[in-house]
Design a protein around this motif. Structure first.
Motif, short mmCIF file in Angstrom:
data_model
loop_
_atom_site.label_atom_id
_atom_site.label_comp_id
_atom_site.label_asym_id
_atom_site.label_seq_id
_atom_site.Cartn_x
_atom_site.Cartn_y
_atom_site.Cartn_z
N ARG A 231 -22.30 61.55 18.07
CA ARG A 231 -22.07 61.98 19.45
C ARG A 231 -22.88 63.26 19.71
O ARG A 231 -22.79 64.21 18.95
N SER A 232 -23.61 63.29 20.79
CA SER A 232 -24.61 64.31 21.01
C SER A 232 -24.01 65.69 21.32
O SER A 232 -23.01 65.82 22.03
N LYS A 233 -24.68 66.70 20.78
CA LYS A 233 -24.39 68.10 21.08
C LYS A 233 -25.46 68.69 22.00
O LYS A 233 -25.39 69.87 22.34
N ILE A 234 -26.44 67.87 22.39
CA ILE A 234 -27.58 68.33 23.17
C ILE A 234 -27.85 67.36 24.32
O ILE A 234 -27.81 66.15 24.16
N ARG A 235 -28.15 67.95 25.49
CA ARG A 235 -28.62 67.17 26.64
C ARG A 235 -29.95 67.75 27.11
O ARG A 235 -30.06 68.97 27.32
N ASN A 236 -30.93 66.90 27.27
CA ASN A 236 -32.24 67.34 27.75
C ASN A 236 -32.23 67.34 29.28
O ASN A 236 -32.04 66.29 29.89
N ILE A 237 -32.45 68.52 29.89
CA ILE A 237 -32.49 68.62 31.35
C ILE A 237 -33.92 68.77 31.85
O ILE A 237 -34.15 69.04 33.02
N GLY A 238 -34.89 68.58 30.94
CA GLY A 238 -36.29 68.75 31.32
C GLY A 238 -36.98 67.46 31.70
O GLY A 238 -38.18 67.45 31.95
N THR A 239 -36.22 66.36 31.75
CA THR A 239 -36.83 65.08 32.10
C THR A 239 -36.73 64.82 33.61
O THR A 239 -36.58 63.69 34.05
N ASP A 240 -36.82 65.91 34.38
CA ASP A 240 -36.76 65.81 35.84
C ASP A 240 -38.14 65.90 36.46
O ASP A 240 -38.28 66.06 37.67
N GLY A 241 -39.18 65.79 35.62
CA GLY A 241 -40.55 65.87 36.12
C GLY A 241 -41.14 67.25 36.04
O GLY A 241 -42.30 67.45 36.39
N SER A 242 -40.38 68.24 35.55
CA SER A 242 -40.86 69.62 35.55
C SER A 242 -41.54 70.02 34.25
O SER A 242 -42.16 71.07 34.18
N GLY A 243 -41.39 69.21 33.21
CA GLY A 243 -41.86 69.62 31.89
C GLY A 243 -43.29 69.23 31.59
O GLY A 243 -43.95 68.52 32.34
N THR A 244 -43.76 69.72 30.43
CA THR A 244 -45.11 69.42 29.98
C THR A 244 -45.21 68.00 29.46
O THR A 244 -46.17 67.27 29.76
N ASN A 245 -44.22 67.56 28.69
CA ASN A 245 -44.28 66.23 28.08
C ASN A 245 -43.63 65.16 28.94
O ASN A 245 -43.88 63.98 28.74
N PHE A 246 -42.78 65.53 29.89
CA PHE A 246 -42.15 64.58 30.80
C PHE A 246 -42.56 64.93 32.23
O PHE A 246 -41.98 65.79 32.86
N THR A 247 -43.58 64.21 32.73
CA THR A 247 -44.03 64.44 34.10
C THR A 247 -43.42 63.44 35.06
O THR A 247 -43.72 63.44 36.24
N PHE A 248 -42.54 62.57 34.53
CA PHE A 248 -41.78 61.65 35.36
C PHE A 248 -40.32 62.05 35.27
O PHE A 248 -39.92 62.80 34.40
N SER A 249 -39.51 61.51 36.18
CA SER A 249 -38.12 61.92 36.25
C SER A 249 -37.22 60.83 35.69
O SER A 249 -37.36 59.66 36.02
N THR A 250 -36.29 61.23 34.82
CA THR A 250 -35.30 60.31 34.29
C THR A 250 -34.09 61.11 33.85
O THR A 250 -34.22 62.26 33.45
N SER A 251 -32.91 60.51 33.90
CA SER A 251 -31.69 61.17 33.44
C SER A 251 -31.17 60.49 32.18
O SER A 251 -30.00 60.57 31.84
N TYR A 252 -32.08 59.83 31.46
CA TYR A 252 -31.71 58.96 30.35
C TYR A 252 -31.24 59.70 29.11
O TYR A 252 -30.48 59.17 28.32
N TYR A 253 -31.69 60.94 28.91
CA TYR A 253 -31.55 61.58 27.61
C TYR A 253 -30.35 62.52 27.52
O TYR A 253 -30.39 63.64 27.99
N GLY A 254 -29.28 62.02 26.94
CA GLY A 254 -28.15 62.88 26.61
C GLY A 254 -27.13 63.05 27.71
O GLY A 254 -26.64 64.15 27.94
N GLU A 255 -26.78 61.96 28.40
CA GLU A 255 -25.77 62.07 29.45
C GLU A 255 -24.40 62.42 28.88
O GLU A 255 -23.62 63.11 29.50
N GLU A 256 -24.10 61.91 27.70
CA GLU A 256 -22.80 62.15 27.10
C GLU A 256 -22.88 63.27 26.07
O GLU A 256 -23.66 63.21 25.13
N LEU A 257 -22.07 64.30 26.26
CA LEU A 257 -21.98 65.39 25.30
C LEU A 257 -20.57 65.42 24.72
O LEU A 257 -19.60 65.13 25.42
N SER A 258 -20.46 65.80 23.46
CA SER A 258 -19.16 65.83 22.82
C SER A 258 -19.01 67.08 21.98
O SER A 258 -19.89 67.42 21.19
#
Length: 298
Positions: A231-258
Motif C-alpha cells: 500500500r503506497s506511502k507516496i502519491r505523485n502530483i507532478g503528472t498534471d503536465g507541469s513536470g519535465t518527464n510528464f508533459t501530459f496530464s494523468t491522475s493515475y499514479y498513487g491515488e490511494e495512500l495508506s
C-alpha cells in the motif's frame, strides 16, 4: 528504528506550488523534527524561468519543522539526472543511508518511519539495493501474505538507499555493447519490465536523460532487488503536465495512500507470482515495440 535517521534529500526546480505541498506533507511526519532536510534547487534554463526559481528559493528560506534545513542553490540549470547523481553522491559521502524525494511527491505521515525502518531492516541484505514508499497499481495475488515485496526494478518516487549500494552504480553503462549483443544479459534487466531495455538504449543514445534506468541497470547487473510496499506511502502530483518527464496530464499514479503500519520480514524473498504480475504490468504493447524497432532498431 535506527538511532541515526537518514537525511532527506529533496530535488526541486521551478514548481513552487508542488514543492510547498511536498514539504508540508513531509513536515507532517512525526520524525520530521529529528530529520535533516537537504534541498538541491536547480537553476533556471531560461530567463523566463528566473521568477519561478526565485519564488522556489524564497519559499525554501521559510521552511521549518525539521532538525535542520540546508539549501544548495545551483547557479545554472544542471538537469534532474545530473542533479540526482551528484546530489545523492555528495550526501552519501557523509551519511550511510539516504531518503530521496522530488518536488512533486506527497507522502503519508508515516513515510519517514517506513523508510527508516526499511533502511534499517535490510541494511545488511546485499540483494536489496533500494527501498521505496511508492506502490505501483499492481494487481498483487490476493493471498500475498506480506506488507512489502521485492522486485528487480528500482523506483524514483520516494526512495532510499545505502552508500555501499550507490557506490556500485555504473552511470556510464560500460557493459552496454555486451548487453546489446547478448539477449541473456539483457534478460537480467528486462526481468524488471520490458520497457527498461528501450529506455536504456534511448539513454545511451542521448534521446532521454534518465538516472533511474541506469540505477535499475546497476541493480540488475548484480541480480538485486528493490523493496516496495503493498500500500503506497507516496502519491505523485507532478503528472498534471507541469513536470519535465510528464508533459501530459494523468491522475493515475498513487491515488490511494495508506498510513497503515507495515511489518518488514527480515528474510523476505522475491515471490514468483508478484514477479509475474510485474512483468504483465510493464509489458510493452505491439505498436510501441514496432515503433521502437523502426525508430531505434530496438
Amino acid at each position: 528504528m535506527p538511532e541515526v535517521l537518514a537525511p532527506v534529500v529533496l530535488f526541486c526546480y521551478n514548481r513552487p506550488w508542488h514543492l510547498r505541498q511536498t514539504v508540508e506533507a513531509l513536515a507532517a511526519n512525526a520524525l520530521a523534527p529529528e530529520t535533516e532536510l537537504i534541498v538541491f534547487s536547480d537553476g533556471p534554463k531560461t530567463e523566463a524561468e528566473v521568477p519561478l526559481v526565485q519564488e522556489v528559493r524564497g519559499y525554501l528560506s521559510t521552511v521549518e519543522g525539521f532538525k535542520s534545513t540546508h539549501v544548495v542553490a545551483a547557479a545554472q540549470n544542471r538537469g534532474l539526472a545530473v542533479s540526482v547523481i551528484a546530489g545523492v553522491s555528495e550526501v552519501l559521502a557523509r551519511h550511510e543511508r539516504v531518503v530521496v524525494l522530488e518536488d512533486d511527491m506527497l507522502c503519508t505521515p508515516d513515510f519517514l518511519d517506513f523508510m527508516n525502518e526499511a533502511l534499517g531492516t535490510y541494511k545488511n541484505r546485499a540483494d536489496v539495493f533500494s527501498v521505496t514508499g511508492y506502490a505501483p497499481p499492481l494487481a498483487l495475488p490476493p493471498k500475498y501474505p506480506h506488507d512489502v515485496y521485492l522486485v528487480p526494478r528500482t523506483s524514483s518516487w520516494g526512495w532510499g538507499t545505502w552508500r555501499n549500494r550507490w557506490q556500485q552504480a555504473d552511470w556510464q553503462v560500460l557493459d552496454f555493447e555486451k548487453l546489446r549483443k547478448n539477449k541473456a544479459e539483457r534478460r537480467k534487466l528486462t526481468r524488471g519490465g520490458e520497457d527498461l531495455w528501450p529506455m536504456l538504449v534511448k539513454q545511451q543514445r542521448g534521446v532521454i536523460d534518465s538516472w533511474s534506468v541506469r540505477w535499475t541497470y546497476s541493480q540488475a547487473r548484480r541480480g538485486a532487488y528493490s523493496l516496495y510496499p503493498v500500500r503506497s506511502k507516496i502519491r505523485n502530483i507532478g503528472t498534471d503536465g507541469s513536470g519535465t518527464n510528464f508533459t501530459f496530464s494523468t491522475s493515475y499514479y498513487g491515488e490511494e495512500l495508506s498510513d497503515q503500519q507495515v511489518h518488514f520480514p527480515p528474510e523476505l524473498r522475491p515471490d514468483p507470482a508478484v514477479q509475474e504480475v510485474l512483468g504483465r504490468f510493464y509489458k510493452l504493447p505491439w505498436p510501441v515495440k514496432i515503433k521502437n524497432w523502426l525508430r531505434y532498431r530496438i
